[in-house]
Design a protein around this motif. Structure first.
Motif, PDB file in Angstrom:
ATOM      1  N   SER A 194      49.576  37.880  31.067  1.00  0.00           N
ATOM      2  CA  SER A 194      50.520  37.272  32.010  1.00  0.00           C
ATOM      3  C   SER A 194      49.830  36.955  33.319  1.00  0.00           C
ATOM      4  O   SER A 194      49.903  37.718  34.268  1.00  0.00           O
ATOM      5  CB  SER A 194      51.701  38.219  32.244  1.00  0.00           C
ATOM      6  OG  SER A 194      52.415  38.403  31.069  1.00  0.00           O
ATOM      7  N   TYR A 195      49.132  35.843  33.376  1.00  0.00           N
ATOM      8  CA  TYR A 195      48.532  35.390  34.610  1.00  0.00           C
ATOM      9  C   TYR A 195      49.376  34.271  35.191  1.00  0.00           C
ATOM     10  O   TYR A 195      50.015  33.528  34.472  1.00  0.00           O
ATOM     11  CB  TYR A 195      47.112  34.885  34.361  1.00  0.00           C
ATOM     12  CG  TYR A 195      46.112  35.985  34.178  1.00  0.00           C
ATOM     13  CD1 TYR A 195      45.580  36.261  32.932  1.00  0.00           C
ATOM     14  CD2 TYR A 195      45.723  36.765  35.257  1.00  0.00           C
ATOM     15  CE1 TYR A 195      44.668  37.279  32.763  1.00  0.00           C
ATOM     16  CE2 TYR A 195      44.811  37.785  35.083  1.00  0.00           C
ATOM     17  CZ  TYR A 195      44.285  38.039  33.838  1.00  0.00           C
ATOM     18  OH  TYR A 195      43.391  39.050  33.681  1.00  0.00           O
TER      19      TYR A 195
ATOM     20  N   ALA B 230      34.629  40.751  47.451  1.00  0.00           N
ATOM     21  CA  ALA B 230      35.878  41.247  46.874  1.00  0.00           C
ATOM     22  C   ALA B 230      37.042  40.864  47.779  1.00  0.00           C
ATOM     23  O   ALA B 230      36.980  41.022  49.000  1.00  0.00           O
ATOM     24  CB  ALA B 230      35.825  42.760  46.700  1.00  0.00           C
ATOM     25  N   GLY B 231      38.128  40.372  47.180  1.00  0.00           N
ATOM     26  CA  GLY B 231      39.284  39.930  47.956  1.00  0.00           C
ATOM     27  C   GLY B 231      39.154  38.513  48.454  1.00  0.00           C
ATOM     28  O   GLY B 231      39.909  38.090  49.339  1.00  0.00           O
ATOM     29  N   ASP B 232      38.202  37.757  47.893  1.00  0.00           N
ATOM     30  CA  ASP B 232      37.946  36.393  48.359  1.00  0.00           C
ATOM     31  C   ASP B 232      38.911  35.420  47.687  1.00  0.00           C
ATOM     32  O   ASP B 232      38.531  34.580  46.867  1.00  0.00           O
ATOM     33  CB  ASP B 232      36.504  36.013  48.038  1.00  0.00           C
ATOM     34  CG  ASP B 232      36.136  34.645  48.589  1.00  0.00           C
ATOM     35  OD1 ASP B 232      36.879  34.142  49.432  1.00  0.00           O
ATOM     36  OD2 ASP B 232      35.113  34.094  48.162  1.00  0.00           O
ATOM     37  N   ALA B 233      40.198  35.542  48.014  1.00  0.00           N
ATOM     38  CA  ALA B 233      41.231  34.632  47.519  1.00  0.00           C
ATOM     39  C   ALA B 233      42.359  34.631  48.532  1.00  0.00           C
ATOM     40  O   ALA B 233      42.534  35.583  49.289  1.00  0.00           O
ATOM     41  CB  ALA B 233      41.735  35.057  46.140  1.00  0.00           C
TER      42      ALA B 233
ATOM     43  N   ASP C  16      46.075  43.519  47.937  1.00  0.00           N
ATOM     44  CA  ASP C  16      46.556  43.647  46.564  1.00  0.00           C
ATOM     45  C   ASP C  16      46.703  42.271  45.922  1.00  0.00           C
ATOM     46  O   ASP C  16      46.224  42.019  44.807  1.00  0.00           O
ATOM     47  CB  ASP C  16      47.897  44.392  46.577  1.00  0.00           C
ATOM     48  CG  ASP C  16      48.391  44.715  45.184  1.00  0.00           C
ATOM     49  OD1 ASP C  16      47.555  44.836  44.276  1.00  0.00           O
ATOM     50  OD2 ASP C  16      49.615  44.864  45.007  1.00  0.00           O
ATOM     51  N   GLU C  17      47.342  41.353  46.621  1.00  0.00           N
ATOM     52  CA  GLU C  17      47.533  39.999  46.104  1.00  0.00           C
ATOM     53  C   GLU C  17      46.221  39.230  46.036  1.00  0.00           C
ATOM     54  O   GLU C  17      45.985  38.460  45.099  1.00  0.00           O
ATOM     55  CB  GLU C  17      48.534  39.244  46.972  1.00  0.00           C
ATOM     56  CG  GLU C  17      49.958  39.740  46.855  1.00  0.00           C
ATOM     57  CD  GLU C  17      50.880  38.997  47.801  1.00  0.00           C
ATOM     58  OE1 GLU C  17      51.711  38.225  47.312  1.00  0.00           O
ATOM     59  OE2 GLU C  17      50.760  39.185  49.017  1.00  0.00           O
ATOM     60  N   ARG C  18      45.352  39.418  47.018  1.00  0.00           N
ATOM     61  CA  ARG C  18      44.089  38.689  47.021  1.00  0.00           C
ATOM     62  C   ARG C  18      43.220  39.096  45.837  1.00  0.00           C
ATOM     63  O   ARG C  18      42.609  38.257  45.186  1.00  0.00           O
ATOM     64  CB  ARG C  18      43.357  38.912  48.343  1.00  0.00           C
ATOM     65  CG  ARG C  18      44.036  38.253  49.528  1.00  0.00           C
ATOM     66  CD  ARG C  18      43.074  38.035  50.673  1.00  0.00           C
ATOM     67  NE  ARG C  18      42.634  39.276  51.281  1.00  0.00           N
ATOM     68  CZ  ARG C  18      43.206  39.835  52.340  1.00  0.00           C
ATOM     69  NH1 ARG C  18      44.269  39.265  52.891  1.00  0.00           N
ATOM     70  NH2 ARG C  18      42.742  40.946  52.851  1.00  0.00           N
ATOM     71  N   LEU C  19      43.177  40.401  45.566  1.00  0.00           N
ATOM     72  CA  LEU C  19      42.397  40.853  44.418  1.00  0.00           C
ATOM     73  C   LEU C  19      43.015  40.369  43.115  1.00  0.00           C
ATOM     74  O   LEU C  19      42.301  39.979  42.185  1.00  0.00           O
ATOM     75  CB  LEU C  19      42.296  42.384  44.427  1.00  0.00           C
ATOM     76  CG  LEU C  19      41.364  42.977  45.478  1.00  0.00           C
ATOM     77  CD1 LEU C  19      41.527  44.489  45.541  1.00  0.00           C
ATOM     78  CD2 LEU C  19      39.910  42.618  45.178  1.00  0.00           C
ATOM     79  N   TYR C  20      44.347  40.393  43.040  1.00  0.00           N
ATOM     80  CA  TYR C  20      45.014  39.892  41.838  1.00  0.00           C
ATOM     81  C   TYR C  20      44.655  38.427  41.600  1.00  0.00           C
ATOM     82  O   TYR C  20      44.292  38.025  40.489  1.00  0.00           O
ATOM     83  CB  TYR C  20      46.523  40.056  41.989  1.00  0.00           C
ATOM     84  CG  TYR C  20      47.318  39.446  40.855  1.00  0.00           C
ATOM     85  CD1 TYR C  20      47.548  40.161  39.683  1.00  0.00           C
ATOM     86  CD2 TYR C  20      47.834  38.162  40.953  1.00  0.00           C
ATOM     87  CE1 TYR C  20      48.266  39.603  38.639  1.00  0.00           C
ATOM     88  CE2 TYR C  20      48.551  37.590  39.917  1.00  0.00           C
ATOM     89  CZ  TYR C  20      48.772  38.324  38.766  1.00  0.00           C
ATOM     90  OH  TYR C  20      49.472  37.761  37.725  1.00  0.00           O
ATOM     91  N   ASN C  21      44.734  37.620  42.642  1.00  0.00           N
ATOM     92  CA  ASN C  21      44.447  36.197  42.492  1.00  0.00           C
ATOM     93  C   ASN C  21      42.960  35.929  42.293  1.00  0.00           C
ATOM     94  O   ASN C  21      42.589  34.932  41.669  1.00  0.00           O
ATOM     95  CB  ASN C  21      44.974  35.434  43.697  1.00  0.00           C
ATOM     96  CG  ASN C  21      46.485  35.343  43.691  1.00  0.00           C
ATOM     97  OD1 ASN C  21      47.099  35.187  42.647  1.00  0.00           O
ATOM     98  ND2 ASN C  21      47.092  35.470  44.850  1.00  0.00           N
ATOM     99  N   GLN C  22      42.114  36.810  42.813  1.00  0.00           N
ATOM    100  CA  GLN C  22      40.687  36.647  42.549  1.00  0.00           C
ATOM    101  C   GLN C  22      40.383  36.910  41.073  1.00  0.00           C
ATOM    102  O   GLN C  22      39.586  36.195  40.453  1.00  0.00           O
ATOM    103  CB  GLN C  22      39.859  37.582  43.427  1.00  0.00           C
ATOM    104  CG  GLN C  22      38.363  37.351  43.303  1.00  0.00           C
ATOM    105  CD  GLN C  22      37.579  38.117  44.342  1.00  0.00           C
ATOM    106  OE1 GLN C  22      38.057  39.083  44.918  1.00  0.00           O
ATOM    107  NE2 GLN C  22      36.352  37.684  44.610  1.00  0.00           N
ATOM    108  N   VAL C  23      41.012  37.936  40.497  1.00  0.00           N
ATOM    109  CA  VAL C  23      40.848  38.191  39.065  1.00  0.00           C
ATOM    110  C   VAL C  23      41.354  36.999  38.261  1.00  0.00           C
ATOM    111  O   VAL C  23      40.729  36.573  37.283  1.00  0.00           O
ATOM    112  CB  VAL C  23      41.581  39.484  38.668  1.00  0.00           C
ATOM    113  CG1 VAL C  23      41.644  39.634  37.156  1.00  0.00           C
ATOM    114  CG2 VAL C  23      40.897  40.695  39.284  1.00  0.00           C
TER     115      VAL C  23
END
Length: 672
Positions: free
Chosen positions: A246-247, A301-304, A310-317
């Motif tokens: 679920s992306y 890390a967190g480059d989004a 939390d959201e930045r890491l999720y969107n980076q993944v």
């Protein structure tokens, strides 16, 4: 268009259900206060704060944090309320700054539930103040508006409440300080400093399209794609349907079940996580140090772009997932083109009788193969370059992931503390492709779960044969389910997630031991047909009650003491111990449960339930199929790749699972 307010400016509000987003340079306390036509707060019950986070029409964070989301339902506030104030304060018990003049100016935004920003306000000009009324939502001639206030108080919340006429203002301020002090050790850290440019540059600009976005559907023989939030295309007769992680990024499934407002004690505020597909413009993320000329940028890390880390890491993944999918698709397309071109050239040679024999034909064939090899080599170089960059990014991102996103062998679990808020998503395993076996992309699913999980204990098509014994595979499947359940318990605040287990024959006693021995279960595993009927009956009744309350607009009329936490039911060894009535209840929970806080985790071999015929096909299709061993059964809706899924398991000999569950049980005992 977003209204950027200055102090004293107002802006109309066109919707009643809103979200107030707060961003600060240090952990702060966020509260919301109701007041009457005279701007007076009539009592402590008119204030939502960390010690009492829900009030009629309001819900706030339970802790001090650098980022906050406050839920407001203007239709649910009492008729006597004419103003809703958003209050910010520095924690009195913290060792940090004691005045707002020493920190970055707080930023407050009013958004809809879809994340679209309505109005924003940067609170400037503060000096010695330690509490401030940031915004107020107020009635004017039957309509609601928002006004930027920015009124600060050097005496903190006590002075603020006194100024607004609240009886026993100092007592309430002390209550808030005590509640915040209990959660300061778990405060969310401040995000990195804002920079001028926060958009993340990806190697491809145009989004890939799935079949539900007017794109090209996979060709026959490929794994069918999935709809983004868990809807799936059906497999062939007797075959499990392929499924997708679920992306975000694809069009929502119009048939997907949406998450309604979950009832709370204070009123119909939706405390479940919104989809956040179009979040308000956040503070930009950290930027990488400048790269040397001709060299790729160093990953960070967190480059989004999003609101919180939390959201930045999720969107980076998510970005890494999409990049790998597109790079691999480009490589496969180039190889296919090279092969088709070579075949065409060889066909032309063979079609001419004069070139079938002799040196001329051999030269043409060698030239065609050379061009083929050159195109494949060029495509391989591009793929290797992309994979090198993605591998470097994965090495940076993986150690920075929080517990909800991290593997069980990550050091972050050794510093685990029971959280105060639910994260955006949960890691259920890793994904990889054959061309990039060294790169593992975390498979994240959004919370709260929008569909149940099926841990397939049967043999898979890509199994390496190491589990010749079906009992060994079934045990590993239950251990996988326990690891997933433990992670769900670990990422929820104390008392907000409850787990039930059905083990009719008692065959799962050993794999279930971590859940049983630590005391995190609501009750011992249910045994026999009587235990199955009892648990299913209670959970079915719970879904019925919540469903009637929510649909009838009476979410606050549930029975006293009703448990509003999310519920998870683990079913082992299905269909043993299930009669026809129990099977129908199970299907009901799978279909209706997720929308009303009851989730299902099945540990089952589909072949063992084949005696029910097609009756259970809708059940399997409604669940997200996972495997206890690596298997290539997942597909994405963008380019149709079949991804290999690897479950997230606890390393052999590790005690991390017991340590985490022990903390969860202790926090739950204090909560009760």
């Amino acid at each position: 268009m977003t209204a950027e307010l200055v102090r004293g400016q107002n802006h109309p509000l066109s919707q009643a259900r809103l979200e107030i987003r707060v961003s600060a340079g240090t952990p702060i306390v966020a509260a919301a206060a109701l007041s009457d036509e005279n701007s007076r707060i009539r009592g402590a019950e008119w204030v939502a704060h960390p010690g009492a986070p829900t009030q009629p029409g309001l819900e706030v964070s339970r802790q001090a944090a650098a980022e906050h989301r406050l839920a407001v339902d203007l239709d649910a506030v009492p008729e006597a309320v004419h103003r809703v104030g958003v209050l910010l304060a520095l924690p009195a018990a913290a060792a940090g700054p004691a005045r707002f003049g020493a920190v970055a100016a707080p930023f407050v935004a009013v958004t809809g539930l879809d994340g679209a920003q309505i109005a924003s306000y940067t609170i400037t000009g503060l000096e010695a103040e330690s509490a401030v009324v940031a915004l107020e939502l107020y009635r004017r001639q039957g309509a609601w508006k928002v006004r930027a206030v920015g009124q600060g108080y050097a005496g903190g919340l006590a002075e603020l409440f006194t100024d607004q006429g609240l009886p026993q203002a100092h007592r309430l301020a002390g209550t808030i300080d005590d509640a915040v002090a209990q959660g300061l050790a778990r405060s969310v850290q401040a995000p990195p400093p804002r920079t001028a440019d926060g958009d993340r540059s990806r190697q491809t600009a145009a989004p890939a399209l799935g079949p539900d976005q007017s794109g090209t559907a996979p060709q026959p023989g490929q794994t069918p794609p999935m709809t983004p939030y868990g809807g799936q295309t059906s497999g062939g007769p007797g075959q499990p349907a392929p499924q997708t992680p679920s992306y975000p990024g694809a069009a929502p499934d119009p048939n997907a079940v949406t998450q309604p407002s979950t009832p709370t004690t204070g009123g119909p505020v939706d405390y479940s996580h919104p989809r956040r597909q179009n979040a308000a413009p956040p503070p930009p993320p950290p930027t990488a140090p400048p790269a040397a000329p001709g060299q790729p940028a160093q990953p960070v890390a967190g480059d989004a772009t999003r609101w919180s880390m939390d959201e930045r890491l999720y969107n980076q993944v998510w970005g890494m997932f999409e990049d790998l999918a597109r790079s691999t698709a480009a490589y496969r397309s180039a190889v296919d083109f090279a092969e088709s071109r070579m075949d065409k050239e060889l066909d032309e040679v063979l079609s001419d009788p004069r070139s079938r024999i002799g040196g001329q034909g051999d030269a043409v064939r060698e030239a065609a193969r050379a061009r083929h090899d050159q195109l494949v080599a060029q495509a391989g170089e591009v793929l290797d370059r992309d994979l090198t960059q993605l591998a470097a990014e994965a090495e940076v991102v993986e150690p920075a992931l929080p517990p909800a996103y991290a593997r069980w062998d990550s050091p972050v679990w050794h510093a685990y503390r029971v959280p105060m808020e639910i994260p955006m998503a949960l890691r259920l395993g890793d994904l990889h492709l054959p061309e990039a076996d060294r790169i593992r992309i975390p498979m994240l699913v959004r919370l709260p779960l929008e569909r149940g999980l099926w841990i397939d204990s049967g043999r898979t098509g890509s199994s390496d044969g190491s589990f010749a014994d079906s009992h060994a595979l079934g045990r590993l499947a239950l251990e996988t389910a326990v690891a997933h359940a433990a992670r769900l318990l670990a990422v929820h605040p104390a008392g907000e997630f409850t787990v039930h287990v059905i083990d009719p024959a008692g065959s799962g006693a050993q794999p279930l031991a971590p859940l049983v021995q630590t005391g995190v279960l609501a009750a011992p595993p249910a045994l026999g047909a009587a235990g199955v009927a009892d648990v299913l009956g209670r959970l079915t009744q719970r879904v019925d009650l919540v469903q009637m309350a929510v649909r009838g607009g009476a979410a606050d009329s549930l029975p006293p003491g009703f448990d509003t936490s999310q519920q998870l039911l683990i079913v082992n060894d299905f269909p043993h111990g299930f009669d026809d009535r129990a099977v129908n209840q199970l299907r009901y929970l799978a279909d209706e449960g997720p929308a009303f806080g009851v989730h299902l985790m099945m540990v089952a071999d589909r072949e063992e339930s084949s005696g029910y015929g097609p009756l259970l096909d809708p059940l399997w299709r409604s669940l997200l199929r996972l495997t206890p061993v690596p298997d290539d059964h997942l597909a994405d809706p963008w380019v149709g790749h079949a991804w290999t899924y690897e479950p997230s398991l606890v390393p052999p000999g590790s005690q991390v699972l017991q340590q985490v569950l022990t903390q969860v049980a202790a926090a739950r005992a204090k909560y009760v």
